[in-house]
Design a protein around this motif. Structure first.
Motif, PDB file in Angstrom:
ATOM      1  N   GLY A   1      -3.947  -9.773  19.699  1.00 49.29           N
ATOM      2  CA  GLY A   1      -4.735  -9.939  18.818  1.00 49.29           C
ATOM      3  C   GLY A   1      -6.025  -8.865  18.622  1.00 49.29           C
ATOM      4  O   GLY A   1      -6.195  -8.481  17.598  1.00 49.29           O
ATOM      5  N   CYS A   2      -6.670  -8.974  19.710  1.00 48.33           N
ATOM      6  CA  CYS A   2      -7.740  -8.145  19.968  1.00 48.33           C
ATOM      7  C   CYS A   2      -7.480  -6.525  19.758  1.00 48.33           C
ATOM      8  O   CYS A   2      -8.055  -5.780  19.042  1.00 48.33           O
ATOM      9  N   TRP A   3      -6.290  -6.321  20.476  1.00 50.50           N
ATOM     10  CA  TRP A   3      -5.807  -4.848  20.385  1.00 50.50           C
ATOM     11  C   TRP A   3      -5.509  -4.541  18.632  1.00 50.50           C
ATOM     12  O   TRP A   3      -5.621  -3.474  18.440  1.00 50.50           O
ATOM     13  N   VAL A   4      -4.775  -5.315  18.249  1.00 48.80           N
ATOM     14  CA  VAL A   4      -4.445  -5.144  16.653  1.00 48.80           C
ATOM     15  C   VAL A   4      -5.776  -5.170  16.007  1.00 48.80           C
ATOM     16  O   VAL A   4      -5.629  -4.199  15.113  1.00 48.80           O
ATOM     17  N   GLY A   5      -6.543  -5.741  16.355  1.00 46.64           N
ATOM     18  CA  GLY A   5      -7.747  -5.694  15.358  1.00 46.64           C
ATOM     19  C   GLY A   5      -8.597  -4.412  15.859  1.00 46.64           C
ATOM     20  O   GLY A   5      -9.171  -3.506  14.769  1.00 46.64           O
ATOM     21  N   ALA A   6      -8.582  -3.908  17.181  1.00 44.90           N
ATOM     22  CA  ALA A   6      -9.269  -2.673  17.510  1.00 44.90           C
ATOM     23  C   ALA A   6      -8.822  -1.450  16.941  1.00 44.90           C
ATOM     24  O   ALA A   6      -9.392  -0.381  16.725  1.00 44.90           O
ATOM     25  N   LEU A   7      -7.257  -1.564  16.737  1.00 47.56           N
ATOM     26  CA  LEU A   7      -6.604  -0.481  16.526  1.00 47.56           C
ATOM     27  C   LEU A   7      -6.307  -0.437  14.888  1.00 47.56           C
ATOM     28  O   LEU A   7      -5.121  -0.161  14.352  1.00 47.56           O
ATOM     29  N   THR A   8      -7.300  -0.935  14.132  1.00 46.81           N
ATOM     30  CA  THR A   8      -7.257  -1.184  12.621  1.00 46.81           C
ATOM     31  C   THR A   8      -6.623  -0.004  11.789  1.00 46.81           C
ATOM     32  O   THR A   8      -6.275   0.060  10.996  1.00 46.81           O
ATOM     33  N   ASN A   9      -7.129   1.337  12.405  1.00 42.06           N
ATOM     34  CA  ASN A   9      -6.847   2.582  11.819  1.00 42.06           C
ATOM     35  C   ASN A   9      -5.285   2.732  11.766  1.00 42.06           C
ATOM     36  O   ASN A   9      -4.709   3.929  11.053  1.00 42.06           O
ATOM     37  N   TYR A  10      -4.731   2.143  12.427  1.00 42.84           N
ATOM     38  CA  TYR A  10      -3.157   2.236  12.694  1.00 42.84           C
ATOM     39  C   TYR A  10      -2.508   1.023  12.374  1.00 42.84           C
ATOM     40  O   TYR A  10      -1.542   1.020  11.429  1.00 42.84           O
ATOM     41  N   THR A  11      -2.884  -0.344  12.721  1.00 38.15           N
ATOM     42  CA  THR A  11      -2.394  -1.364  12.567  1.00 38.15           C
ATOM     43  C   THR A  11      -2.453  -1.802  11.024  1.00 38.15           C
ATOM     44  O   THR A  11      -1.375  -2.471  10.419  1.00 38.15           O
ATOM     45  N   PHE A  12      -3.600  -1.510  10.334  1.00 37.93           N
ATOM     46  CA  PHE A  12      -3.821  -2.023   8.787  1.00 37.93           C
ATOM     47  C   PHE A  12      -3.780  -0.727   7.947  1.00 37.93           C
ATOM     48  O   PHE A  12      -4.265  -1.002   6.916  1.00 37.93           O
ATOM     49  N   ASP A  13      -3.291   0.406   8.505  1.00 39.91           N
ATOM     50  CA  ASP A  13      -3.259   1.298   7.549  1.00 39.91           C
ATOM     51  C   ASP A  13      -2.498   1.531   6.287  1.00 39.91           C
ATOM     52  O   ASP A  13      -2.812   2.188   5.191  1.00 39.91           O
ATOM     53  N   TRP A  14      -1.493   0.624   6.344  1.00 36.81           N
ATOM     54  CA  TRP A  14      -0.382   0.647   5.381  1.00 36.81           C
ATOM     55  C   TRP A  14      -0.848  -0.241   4.313  1.00 36.81           C
ATOM     56  O   TRP A  14      -0.436  -0.139   3.251  1.00 36.81           O
ATOM     57  N   ILE A  15      -2.344  -1.136   4.359  1.00 38.41           N
ATOM     58  CA  ILE A  15      -2.511  -1.624   2.971  1.00 38.41           C
ATOM     59  C   ILE A  15      -3.383  -0.839   2.463  1.00 38.41           C
ATOM     60  O   ILE A  15      -4.205  -0.123   2.938  1.00 38.41           O
ATOM     61  N   PRO A  16      -2.961  -0.818   0.955  1.00 39.46           N
ATOM     62  CA  PRO A  16      -3.538   0.050  -0.047  1.00 39.46           C
ATOM     63  C   PRO A  16      -4.885  -0.368  -0.274  1.00 39.46           C
ATOM     64  O   PRO A  16      -5.314  -0.103  -1.558  1.00 39.46           O
ATOM     65  N   ILE A  17      -5.959  -0.422   0.474  1.00 39.28           N
ATOM     66  CA  ILE A  17      -7.158  -0.757   0.281  1.00 39.28           C
ATOM     67  C   ILE A  17      -8.093  -0.075   1.027  1.00 39.28           C
ATOM     68  O   ILE A  17      -8.059  -0.334   2.299  1.00 39.28           O
ATOM     69  N   GLN A  18      -8.662   0.877   0.804  1.00 33.98           N
ATOM     70  CA  GLN A  18      -9.563   1.868   1.604  1.00 33.98           C
ATOM     71  C   GLN A  18     -10.951   1.558   1.874  1.00 33.98           C
ATOM     72  O   GLN A  18     -11.467   1.546   2.739  1.00 33.98           O
ATOM     73  N   ARG A  19     -11.579   0.726   0.741  1.00 31.78           N
ATOM     74  CA  ARG A  19     -12.833   0.370   0.598  1.00 31.78           C
ATOM     75  C   ARG A  19     -13.019  -0.914  -0.209  1.00 31.78           C
ATOM     76  O   ARG A  19     -12.538  -0.891  -1.382  1.00 31.78           O
ATOM     77  N   LEU A  20     -13.652  -1.964   0.388  1.00 38.42           N
ATOM     78  CA  LEU A  20     -13.530  -3.226  -0.279  1.00 38.42           C
ATOM     79  C   LEU A  20     -14.693  -3.111  -1.417  1.00 38.42           C
ATOM     80  O   LEU A  20     -15.781  -3.834  -1.221  1.00 38.42           O
ATOM     81  N   ASN A  21     -14.533  -2.509  -2.606  1.00 40.91           N
ATOM     82  CA  ASN A  21     -15.342  -2.840  -3.413  1.00 40.91           C
ATOM     83  C   ASN A  21     -14.722  -2.715  -4.907  1.00 40.91           C
ATOM     84  O   ASN A  21     -13.559  -2.121  -4.988  1.00 40.91           O
TER      85      ASN A  21
END
Length: 642
Positions: A385-405
């Motif tokens: 899980g820590c690696w998944v979170g640390a590699l957010t620029n790859y693991t969650f890049d498919w989510i269409p939210i660039q900035r939470l505003n």
């Protein structure tokens, strides 16, 4: 009122029957006579008076609500005794084998310390060796060593950033550069609308142009991202990065749109004073080290996780290793030298290490890892899980939210649906965690903690002139206390959130939680006043054609006006210059050139330009297309001009 029965020892006691005035929960077994405890022989308070005293201060609350509240509090306290959750290893013989192996071959403490120190040294040496080899790029004949550039580097600044006629960005031709790009530059996109002619580009790499026809050399507008254009042209590989030579090619017309190597370029059907192309036949070798370093870091962290049962050694070793991996390899901040990058990461690490201690000691990490002997499950769930979170620029890049505003959620396709799904998942996880905490008798304590968090957020939202922004690391810190329970899901959640924290700080640093509107502005429009332009006067001739614009003087506090023609500033006039230079603009072109011209207007305040209008078009046939209402977006985000 009925009298109470006397006890043998004197004083008062309960009646023999079930009289309502009997004291509550009184028992005569194993109790001393009242006279032996106190000289006070006053009878106990009747039950109806005790009940009245309990709710003396809550009489205004309706009785049904009191009953429900009392039942809710009783439920939240959990069972007696509490049910403490612990993870019992699946196949313990297999999972505990690394521990037994270590006990068998390295039983003494001092030998284990020496082994751990040697392991750290070997880890750092391997990481540094791989990274050092990747810092070298082969020299290019006649060009020298390639210069490291970022994914957003351009030759030309957006809007009027290059000054009148682009003079601040000269030369337009006859110059070149040997460059080197990092990996994954195809992910660098404009996050707010960016004007190109009459188009407004968003959420895509800013690359304008390409090959005119199959087999021809690709040519790009000079405000294109150089690394993105190099990927589009096939000069470098997006996965590994690479190097090449870029040359300025001067003015060009009719930039074609094309789709190559995962990037669809933007077309532009008019002229631009500066362009660039890439030299062919250049021999250059340079690769980004992130994938080789990922193998190194992943291998060392897995081995460490399997062979250590110490919560402190495990956590702080993993935290430090992943922090430097993210900052130096997988998602490094832009720096033009390795020394500058290392300095940047070291500056962030000291405050991050203090936060790591707080996370470990007071947010449940130590509690979750203490006594855990399920080595494989710990490695898969917490470390994974820590690696998944640390590699957010790859693991969650498919989510269409660039900035939470709110601004991005409104304009990015799919962002609202993605946010709704994320909220549903989070609510489901929170509900399950509530039941786990209740079973351990800790629910009320943690509800109080999150009540304080919620109150802080509400106060932050009410502060005038400041806006709350939830960053990676803030989200992790808010949610981490809710993972303080030794269950398999909590292990994964905790590792994931620690990874989020590492990625947020190593990449972006401790950005402010409360920010002013100016700090949040970025490249978004200012919503400023726009010039009102009269219908232009057009003259078409055989030798020269012209279009003339006029407007009213700018209102306060503006003192001038700027005009962009084909995305280049061609006029800047101020009210104090005289001769009505701030009220008229004439543009001349050769009638033999059949192409549209795009005009935008903005008020000036000193040297600062405000929002530009949308483009008005002087068409190929000489007709005029009025500009639409609203502002045009001509600024870019996080670009660097060479």
């Amino acid at each position: 009122m009925s009298s109470l029965d006397r006890r043998d020892g004197g004083g008062y006691g309960p009646r023999g029957d079930d009289h309502p005035d009997n004291p509550i929960n009184i028992s005569t077994e194993n109790l001393l006579a009242l006279d032996e405890l106190s000289d006070d022989s006053t009878p106990p308070t009747p039950r109806f008076l005790q009940d009245q005293g309990t709710y003396r201060y809550f009489k205004w609350i309706p009785m049904p609500i009191r009953r429900v509240s009392k039942a809710a509090v009783k439920w939240a306290k959990g069972p007696e005794p509490p049910q403490i959750h612990t993870i019992k290893p699946i196949f313990p013989t297999i999972q505990e084998y690394p521990i037994r192996l270590l006990d068998q071959h390295v039983p003494k403490r001092k030998h284990r310390i020496l082994l751990l120190v040697g392991y750290y040294f070997f880890w750092m040496f391997t990481f540094a060796l791989v990274m050092r080899q990747s810092t070298f790029a082969t020299k290019i004949e006649d060009w020298g060593t390639p210069l490291d550039i970022g994914c957003g580097n351009t030759y030309w600044a957006s809007g009027n950033g290059c000054g009148l006629n682009g003079n601040d960005c000269r030369p337009f031709a006859g110059s070149g550069l040997a460059f080197r790009c990092p990996a994954d530059c195809a992910k660098t996109k404009v996050l707010n609308y960016r004007a190109v002619g009459a188009q407004e580009i968003i959420y895509r790499p800013f690359v304008i142009g390409g090959p005119s026809d199959e087999g021809t050399s690709a040519i790009y507008r000079s405000d294109s991202f150089i690394c993105g254009a190099a990927i589009h042209a096939g000069v470098i590989d997006n996965t590994q990065g690479g190097c090449g030579v870029v040359s300025l090619a001067g003015q060009h017309r009719d930039y074609k749109s094309s789709d190559h190597n995962g990037i669809k370029s933007v077309g532009f059907d008019s002229s631009f004073p500066s362009s660039f192309t890439f030299r062919e036949g250049i021999e250059c070798t340079a690769t980004d080290p992130r994938w080789q370093l990922l193998f190194v870091s992943l291998s060392f962290t897995i081995v460490l996780s399997l062979f250590t049962t110490s919560p402190g050694i495990f956590f702080f070793s993993i935290f430090t290793g992943l922090f430097f991996h993210v900052g130096l390899a997988s998602d490094p901040p832009y720096s033009n030298s390795t020394a500058g990058l290392v300095s940047n990461i070291l500056g962030k690490f000291l405050p991050a290490a203090f936060c790591a201690f707080v996370i470990y000691k007071y947010m449940g990490v130590e509690r979750n890892l203490t006594g855990l002997t399920a080595q494989i499950e710990k490695t898969v769930l917490w470390l994974g899980g820590c690696w998944v979170g640390a590699l957010t620029n790859y693991t969650f890049d498919w989510i269409p939210i660039q900035r939470l505003n709110a601004h991005d959620l409104q304009q990015q396709p799919g962002a609202k649906l993605a946010l709704a799904i994320i909220i549903i998942v989070l609510v489901t996880i929170v509900v399950k965690q509530i039941f786990f905490f209740r079973a351990e008798g800790r629910l009320i304590k943690y509800l109080g903690i999150y009540g304080i968090f919620l109150a802080g957020i509400l106060v932050s939202l009410l502060l005038p002139g400041l806006s709350l922004r939830i960053h990676h690391y803030i989200l992790a810190l808010l949610l981490l206390p809710g993972t303080s329970i030794q269950t398999r899901p909590a292990l994964f959640y905790q590792g994931l959130l620690v990874g989020f924290f590492i990625n947020g700080i190593a990449r972006w640093g401790f950005d402010a939680v409360l920010q002013t509107q100016a700090a949040l502005q970025g490249d978004a429009p200012y919503n400023s006043l726009l010039p009102k332009i009269s219908q232009p006067f057009i003259q078409l001739g055989q030798n020269v054609s012209s279009i003339s614009f006029s407007w009213l003087p700018p209102p306060e506090p503006f003192d001038g006006i700027s005009v962009l023609v084909n995305d280049v500033e061609r006029f800047r006039g101020y009210t104090d210059e005289g001769f009505a230079s701030d009220k008229h603009f004439v543009w001349i072109k050769d009638p033999e050139i059949i192409e549209p011209e795009y005009f935008r207007f903005a008020y000036m305040e000193g040297s600062r330009s405000w929002d530009y209008t949308k483009a008005g078009i002087w068409n190929e046939d000489g007709s005029w297309t009025e500009m639409q209402s609203g502002s045009s977006k001509v600024k870019s985000r996080s670009e660097e001009v060479l």
